[in-house]
Design an enzyme around this catalytic site. Structure first.
Site, short mmCIF file in Angstrom:
data_model
loop_
_atom_site.label_atom_id
_atom_site.label_comp_id
_atom_site.label_asym_id
_atom_site.label_seq_id
_atom_site.Cartn_x
_atom_site.Cartn_y
_atom_site.Cartn_z
N VAL A 522 0.87 -1.17 0.00
CA VAL A 522 0.00 0.00 0.00
C VAL A 522 0.90 1.22 0.00
O VAL A 522 1.76 1.37 0.88
CB VAL A 522 -0.95 0.02 1.21
CG1 VAL A 522 -1.87 1.23 1.14
CG2 VAL A 522 -1.76 -1.26 1.27
N ASP A 631 -13.86 -9.67 8.34
CA ASP A 631 -12.45 -9.43 8.69
C ASP A 631 -12.32 -8.16 9.52
O ASP A 631 -11.44 -7.33 9.27
CB ASP A 631 -11.61 -9.33 7.41
CG ASP A 631 -10.12 -9.53 7.70
OD1 ASP A 631 -9.80 -10.01 8.80
OD2 ASP A 631 -9.31 -9.21 6.82
#
Length: 998
Positions: A522, A631
């Site tokens: 990222v 999640d």
């Protein structure tokens, strides 16, 4: 006419018809001249005396006209000897003999080329042309004249057969301006050997033609190599096939593209005396005077002068030699639809036509990607359509030193994708970072590469070009720079073809690596146009198949379906590049909250409840779409905050620099803050690098202490005191997003936050699994310790048990910091039975989450608000009581007034009514006195009853009036004129006594 017999035909060598021929519309007269007589195959003198074809006569006439024209020009101009010596063109034209006869060369299949190394040979061999012609005719296989549109062909079986349309500089192409130019076929090994022999022995009587170099070997060719390029674009590709040798006297204006008038290009060629080029000519000539007049006029002396710019320079630069004429085989101009192409040539016609013969193929030339752009620009600027003619002048000249310097300097500016990293990224002034930058001076890291130096270098090189180009105008020199800038990419064509275009590098400026996980990397990036910050996910490994692509695209599908929500990370765009998936998302400047656990940053109960409220809001929205996250964990909960000057933590009597929030710039904005006990007014911003390490160390200790004991409603991020009410928590990483009703899960989340039913493959209550994960997250943040991945504690959490006894001192301290209601809330969220667990909507209505932890200040505020509400209600009650008193007084006054109705005709009924009304009033008064608490309701009921009585009275009154009218009607018929006056007392409400006429 009489055709020759079979015995006579043996004397003639007929042309073998093969697939390499190009025929015209009338193939029956190919072997005959205009008089339908068979062409004799004797020597040239015999053919000249007996059977001269029409085209041969025309060629001779044209050459004579040209000679006369040159003699007239010489007489009129009378140049000096020095001028003639300095001009290669004049030397060549004066030394050439009047050889107007086309001849064959011995063992040559192509037409002579006049290049940079052939000018000297032309003058030496002019005297031997007639001898060569006479000696070689017997050895040539084809000495007769052909009328049809056929290419040169050799029937010799020892040599390869191919069309020999060569590039000629020695022919009189100025007389045929519209003749399409064809490229010569690839040279065989035998021809290459002949070319080498010719270069070694130039004094031989045998005049051999140097074969051109194929296109694939252009980059490695010597100065004699040819550039195979279209006429309208050969200047664009000049730098592509640029040779290593430099001629200081060459003009750089060959590369110019004049935006105003295309004729300036041709004028530059007339001024170029030393540019000896390989000129490409057509092997076909016109067959009639009509076809010769390409400009619309008949074949005369004026038509020869009205030649195009591309052909006019052949006479001026000396490349036109009358000694090097065509062979004796007649050639004709090929029409645009019958143009012959060999293997290394390509068509510039907008609508390509089929080849004339099956063996001649047009290969698809793989031109660079930028070729159509430059071609289109050149044509748009000149307002000319793309020409279908192949009359091309291929530029094989070498650029001078100044031009090479331009190329080198400009290559540093435009390297295609390689220079993307040096582009400047804007900073959005409407964002917080843009506002801070408007107050502060720009950071040195933002001052990227400036192109002013390169522009100065280009201008200096332009001055060098002006010194070298003595024959050109200043306007043309300006065109040099524009064309050189356009051709810089062609100079680096290999790098551009190898380096692929990257949307990621072209659109974004990579600033920092935010994180790395199983998905990939990222990055924090800045958009080069809008200047905003984004977070871009990139897959770590290239996608190997459709299965990997489907797994990655699930997050893209989920983000695009959720669209925009306050508590969910926003999605912008996604694309695939080099087998990697890129996902452009919202950038969260505060990172994730898992650092609270790793850095042991304790949070108060109120802060965790505020966090739970925002995350539950996002979960409710996801569940409303029929989806589940699966999640939820601290790593996937991100922070977005806004830093104000009032929220900056400072120490008394200290001057230190604290990093402001940086929305992704390379370096944070530095600020020096001088504070006192009650003063934050002196705020001076600077951009210099700060070396206050001692102050930062002292400040960090205070920050750590405040973070470890964060019982207040604020958070410290990067030295900034952030109020929790101004923080926005967002749910991210939707890679495991799934439908709530789907019984198939592609991948499981973190085992530390998985519920027991998911571990047992029970997919009946997937929404409750998100609640379990959120409960584990709150439990981990409250403990300030990572959850176990296995063991007894992990199993106890799945059973809904919080083992307080087995925890260490850190947890014991945290236990006392939270209320029992908070622990009960967590137990309800991690209950082993999913049906018992509350839903996200129910948790939002929980008092502890809805209202949070109420402190003393909150109680005081609540009491004050309640007092204000009570005071307002008391005012309303007082006003209502006053209104009730006024109404009661009005009713009493109405009751005291007499309400008698005197009716002489019905006295008894009126008395009874009055008695009834009097009784009702008395009852009303008695009830009103007994029920003081219900005055309003009773008063309303009494009013309703009183209105009913009035309506009844009105009805009776109407009946009485009707009776009186009937009596009056009867009295009129009886002629009794008398009147009776009846006086009656009206009721108290009607307004007193009324007189009625009877």
């Amino acid at each position: 006419m009489d055709f020759p017999s079979q015995s006579e035909k043996k004397k003639y060598i007929t042309k073998k018809r093969t697939t390499l021929f190009s025929y015209d519309d009338d193939d029956d007269d190919d072997d005959f001249d205009q008089n339908r007589e068979f062409i004799h195959m004797s020597s040239y003198e015999e053919s000249k005396d007996q059977q001269n074809s029409f085209n041969t006569l025309l060629l001779s006439e044209l050459s004579n006209c040209e000679d006369q024209k040159q003699q007239q020009q010489q007489q009129s101009s009378s140049p000096t000897q020095s001028d003639c010596d300095s001009s290669p063109t004049n030397n060549n034209n004066n030394n050439n003999t009047n050889n107007n006869i086309v001849h064959h060369l011995n063992n040559s299949n192509s037409i002579p080329i006049s290049g940079s190394n052939n000018n000297n040979n032309n003058n030496n061999n002019n005297n031997n042309n007639n001898n060569n012609n006479n000696n070689n005719n017997n050895n040539s296989h084809h000495h007769h004249l052909r009328k049809g549109r056929r290419l040169f062909h050799d029937d010799n079986d020892d040599q390869p057969i191919y069309p020999a349309s060569a590039s000629l500089s020695s022919t009189k192409t100025n007389m045929f301006p519209s003749s399409p130019i064809l490229y010569s076929s690839p040279s065989s090994q035998q021809q290459q050997q002949q070319q080498q022999q010719q270069s070694q022995s130039q004094q031989t009587n045998e005049f051999k033609v140097p074969s051109f170099t194929p296109l694939s070997f252009i980059n490695n060719s010597s100065t004699n190599s040819m550039n195979i390029r279209p006429i309208n674009n050969n200047r664009i590709y000049n730098n592509l096939n640029n040779n290593n040798n430099n001629n200081n006297n060459n003009n750089n204006n060959i590369n110019n593209i004049n935006n105003n008038n295309i004729n300036n290009i041709n004028n530059n060629y007339n001024n170029n005396n030393n540019n000896e080029e390989d000129q490409i000519f057509s092997s076909s000539l016109p067959t009639s005077p009509v076809s010769w007049s390409a400009n619309g006029s008949m074949m005369n002396g004026h038509n020869i002068n009205n030649i195009t710019g591309n052909h006019s320079r052949f006479l001026s630069n000396g490349s036109y030699n009358k000694g090097n004429t065509f062979p004796s085989t007649e050639v004709k101009r090929v029409r645009p639809d019958q143009r012959a192409f060999n293997e290394n040539s390509f068509s510039m016609s907008p609508t390509p036509s089929p080849p004339p013969t099956p063996s001649l193929k047009r290969n698809n030339y793989s031109s660079p990607k930028f070729e159509p752009v430059f071609i289109r620009l050149a044509e748009e600027r000149t307002n000319r359509k793309r020409s279908t003619s192949m009359t091309s002048n291929v530029n094989n000249n070498n650029n001078n030193n100044a031009n090479n310097n331009n190329v080198n300097n400009n290559n540093n500016n435009n390297n295609g994708p390689n220079s993307i990293s040096s582009l400047i990224a804007n900073v959005n002034p409407f964002t917080e970072e843009g506002r801070l930058q408007s107050l502060n001076k720009p950071c040195p890291s933002f001052q990227l590469v400036n192109n002013n130096n390169n522009n100065n270098n280009a201008s200096n090189n332009n001055n060098d070009n002006n010194n070298n180009n003595n024959n050109n105008n200043n306007n043309n020199n300006n065109n040099d720079d524009t064309c050189n800038n356009n051709n810089n990419n062609s100079q680096n064509i290999d790098n551009n073809l190898i380096t692929k275009f990257s949307l990621y590098k072209h659109t974004f400026q990579e600033l920092d690596l935010i994180g790395e996980g199983s998905f990939g990397h990222v990055y924090k990036v800045r958009h080069r146009i809008d200047g905003c910050l984004y977070a871009i996910k990139k897959t770590k490994k290239p996608l190997k198949g459709q299965k990997d692509r489907d797994i990655v695209l699930r997050e893209v599908y989920g983000l695009s379906a959720i669209k925009d929500h306050t508590n969910i990370v926003r999605y912008f765009n996604a694309w695939e590049e080099d087998s990697h998936i890129f996902i452009q998302m919202e950038h969260c400047n505060g990172g994730n909250i898992y650092k609270w656990v790793t850095e042991h940053i304790k949070q108060s109960e109120s802060n965790l409840l505020l966090l739970a409220k925002q995350i539950l809001t996002g979960i409710v929205y996801i569940h409303s779409l029929g989806l589940v996250h699966l999640d939820i964990k601290p790593e996937n909960i991100y922070i977005i905050y806004k830093c104000n000057q009032n929220q900056i933590i400072t120490n008394n009597n200290n001057t230190c620099s604290i990093n402001n929030s940086s929305n992704g710039s390379d370096s944070y904005f530095k600020s020096k803050i001088k504070t006192t006990e009650n003063d934050l007014d002196n705020f001076i911003t600077t951009t210099n690098s700060v070396n206050n390490n001692n102050c930062n160390n002292n400040n960090n200790n205070n920050v750590d202490n405040q973070n470890n004991n964060n019982q207040n409603n604020y958070l410290i991020i990067d030295g900034n005191k952030i109020n929790f009410n101004s923080i926005t928590f967002k749910i991210g990483d939707l890679g495991l997003l799934n439908e709530a009703t789907n019984t198939k899960i592609y991948s499981e989340g973190d085992s530390r936050y998985l519920s027991r039913e998911l571990l047992h493959d029970d997919m009946s209550a997937l929404k409750k699994s998100d609640i379990f994960s959120l409960g584990c997250t709150l439990y981990e943040l409250a403990r300030c310790k990572p959850l176990p991945k296995s063991g007894m504690e992990w199993d106890s959490i799945r059973n809904g048990i919080l083992s307080f006894e087995k925890e260490d001192s850190i947890y014991d301290d945290n236990k006392n910091d939270f209320s029992t209601e908070f622990w009960q809330l967590i137990k309800s969220m991690i209950h082993p039975d999913p049906s018992v667990r509350p839903s996200a909507e129910q948790l939002l209505e929980h008092p502890l989450i809805k209202y949070g932890v109420i402190e003393i200040d909150d109680f005081e505020n609540e009491i004050e608000t309640l007092k204000n509400l009570l005071a307002e209600k008391e005012k309303v009650l007082i006003i209502q009581k006053e209104k009730q008193k006024l109404r009661q007084n009005q009713l009493q006054q109405k009751m005291q007034q007499p309400n008698f109705i005197e009716l002489k005709q019905q006295p008894q009924q009126q008395q009874e009514k009055q008695q009834m009304l009097h009784q009702q009033k008395q009852q009303y008064l008695e009830q009103h006195n007994n029920n003081n608490d219900n005055n309003n309701n009773e008063f309303d009921e009494s009013e309703k009853e009183y209105q009913i009585q009035l309506e009844q009275f009105k009805i009776q009154k109407m009946q009485f009036q009707l009776q009186q009218e009937q009596l009056q009607y009867q009295h009129q018929h009886k002629h009794q004129n008398f009147f009776t006056k009846q006086i009656c007392t009206a009721s108290q409400i009607e307004g007193g006594i009324k007189n009625m006429a009877l």
